[in-house]
Design an enzyme around this catalytic site. Structure first.
Site, PDB file in Angstrom:
ATOM      1  N   HIS A 145      39.468  40.078  48.944  1.00 43.29           N
ATOM      2  CA  HIS A 145      38.846  39.233  49.239  1.00 43.29           C
ATOM      3  C   HIS A 145      38.990  38.358  50.304  1.00 43.29           C
ATOM      4  CE1 HIS A 145      36.581  34.816  49.145  1.00 43.29           C
ATOM      5  NE2 HIS A 145      37.791  34.328  49.363  1.00 43.29           N
ATOM      6  N   ASP A 243      34.046  28.692  42.298  1.00 40.00           N
ATOM      7  CA  ASP A 243      34.111  27.281  43.098  1.00 40.00           C
ATOM      8  C   ASP A 243      33.383  27.492  44.187  1.00 40.00           C
ATOM      9  OD1 ASP A 243      35.603  26.490  45.261  1.00 40.00           O
ATOM     10  OD2 ASP A 243      36.532  27.442  45.335  1.00 40.00           O
TER      11      ASP A 243
HETATM   12 CA    CA Z   1      38.160  29.062  45.819  1.00 35.36          CA
END
Ligand code: CA
Length: 438
Positions: A145, A243
């Protein structure tokens, strides 16, 4: 670390039939804990454990005499529907409860008649956050990521020089944490305009992030770091964590201090905490690629090298309003594995406390977005769509670059290994409402 005992025996079966189905998330080997009440009631939330498609009401089981001694004492102080007191007691209390429930729920248990009336259908209950979350910290341990997102901003130099040395994190906000089923309005705020002045309005680049959440059990006193050898003793268990992120707000606000309003409008966790004991069979070696720097001594230990990682398959599913209207199920967007995290749970705890910072029972540590190494394994739409350039095409012909109003995102996860029963985490679902609507 966490031992394997008879509660993990793959041949164990429960008198709760649904717990014996091959694809259940909650066989008798799992026994995750959360809080619940009858759906739509004003009852106080109560501690419960998932088994098959049922919930064991733990206070009722205690009052019925099924949970005795240590297992009953473990629940003291949790009557208000917050598990912090239980979490603070550490592994011994969890083990006492796990062993008592495993014995009472297995086929042929003499306690079946006493425990049966303490069960409710999961379909008939609703959940709250399982504990009072004093502090929520979000890490950035997903190197795939970090690299993919870094590339969007810095094609030649995606990873900043500190990444392979420091478990990067920031302090998030706990007040907007919610449990699966959370609905929230699309955030509005400042975004970069075409000229010198910003625009103001609803986020146009609303995204999710696929993360694992780790709950702290026992805390540490201020000024007393937790070493790597003790770090796992401070973990209680894991949940899934979404998130939610407003990418356009984030891009404008993040320099120089990092995420702020792009992240703190909602964060959703799954309702059941899968304990570190239940995860014991699914631990995996933590490794560092040849040529990468080895961790500093305060972030290294033999136990972490041996089994610091967790082999946990992660998935993101999307259900659009059109799919819901047509009665279609959610569609899977990607899969990855928590095993690929660059930093382990123990390293997160050791690093968080190395300066003397005190962790408290019920604190939540997010893992950061867990993307896989391959194309199509991005743990956010930002990655799957290459920054919004390449829309994701859904089976019904719809496309998405970022989330549309009414979209429901569902995170799912399971652990599987030969010789053990598959365990899962249940759904972590959340839905975005139009800006300004509630
Ligand atoms: Ca995050």
């Amino acid at each position: 670390m966490y031992g394997i005992d008879e509660t993990h025996d793959a041949s164990l079966r429960s008198w709760v039939d649904s717990a014996n189905e091959a694809q259940t998330d909650f066989p008798i080997q799992n026994l995750p804990i959360g809080v619940f009440r009858r759906a739509g009631s004003q009852d106080t939330f109560r501690p419960g454990v998932a088994i098959g498609d049922q919930v064991v009401d733990l206070l009722a089981a205690r009052d019925a005499g099924v949970l005795k001694g240590e297992a009953a004492e473990a629940l003291q102080g949790c009557e208000s529907g917050e598990l912090n007191r239980f979490m603070a007691q550490g592994r011994a209390a969890r083990l006492a409860l796990r062993h008592a429930l495993s014995a009472a729920l297995r086929s042929g248990s003499p306690q079946q008649a006493a425990l049966q009336p303490c069960l409710l259908r999961q379909a008939d209950v609703e959940h709250a956050l399982p504990c009072r979350v004093g502090d929520y910290t979000d890490f950035y341990t997903g190197i795939h990521h970090a690299t993919a997102v870094g590339k969007l901003f810095r094609p030649d130099n995606p990873l900043l020089p500190n990444y392979k040395w420091v478990p990067i994190g920031y302090h998030g906000r706990s007040s907007s944490l919610g449990v699966s089923g959370q609905v929230f309005v699309r955030p509005q705020g400042q975004t970069k305009g075409a000229g010198d002045t910003p625009e103001f309005g609803p986020s146009k680049r609303l995204d999710y992030e696929l993360e694992v959440g780790a709950f702290i059990g026992t805390g540490n006193p201020l000024g007393t770091p937790v070493g790597m050898e003790q770090a796992e003793d401070h973990l209680f268990g894991l949940v899934l964590l979404n998130d939610w992120s407003a990418r356009d707000l984030q891009a404008w606000e993040y320099q120089p201090l990092g995420p702020f309003l792009a992240k703190n409008f909602a964060s959703t966790i799954s309702p059941w905490i899968v304990t570190m004991e239940a995860l014991a069979p699914f631990r995996a070696p933590w490794t560092r690629a040849e040529g990468d720097p080895q961790p500093l001594p305060y972030l290294d230990s033999p136990a972490n090298r041996r089994q610091g990682a967790v082999d946990m398959a992660l998935e993101v599913w999307l259900r659009t309003p059109a799919m819901a209207a047509a009665g279609q199920p959610a569609e899977r967007l990607m899969q990855s594995n928590f095993r690929d995290a660059y930093w382990s749970l123990a390293q997160m705890v050791a690093h968080h406390s190395v300066n003397g910072c005190n962790l408290q029972p019920g604190d939540l540590l997010g893992s950061g977005t867990q993307s896989g190494p391959e194309e199509g394994q991005g743990g956010s739409l930002l990655e799957l769509t290459h920054g919004g350039q390449k829309p994701v095409r859904l089976a019904n012909g719809e496309t998405r670059t970022f989330l549309a109003d009414g979209d429901t995102v569902i995170l799912r996860a399971h652990c599987q290994r030969d010789g053990f029963r598959r365990i899962g985490f249940g759904d972590c679902a959340g839905t975005v409402l139009p800006a300004g609507k509630r």
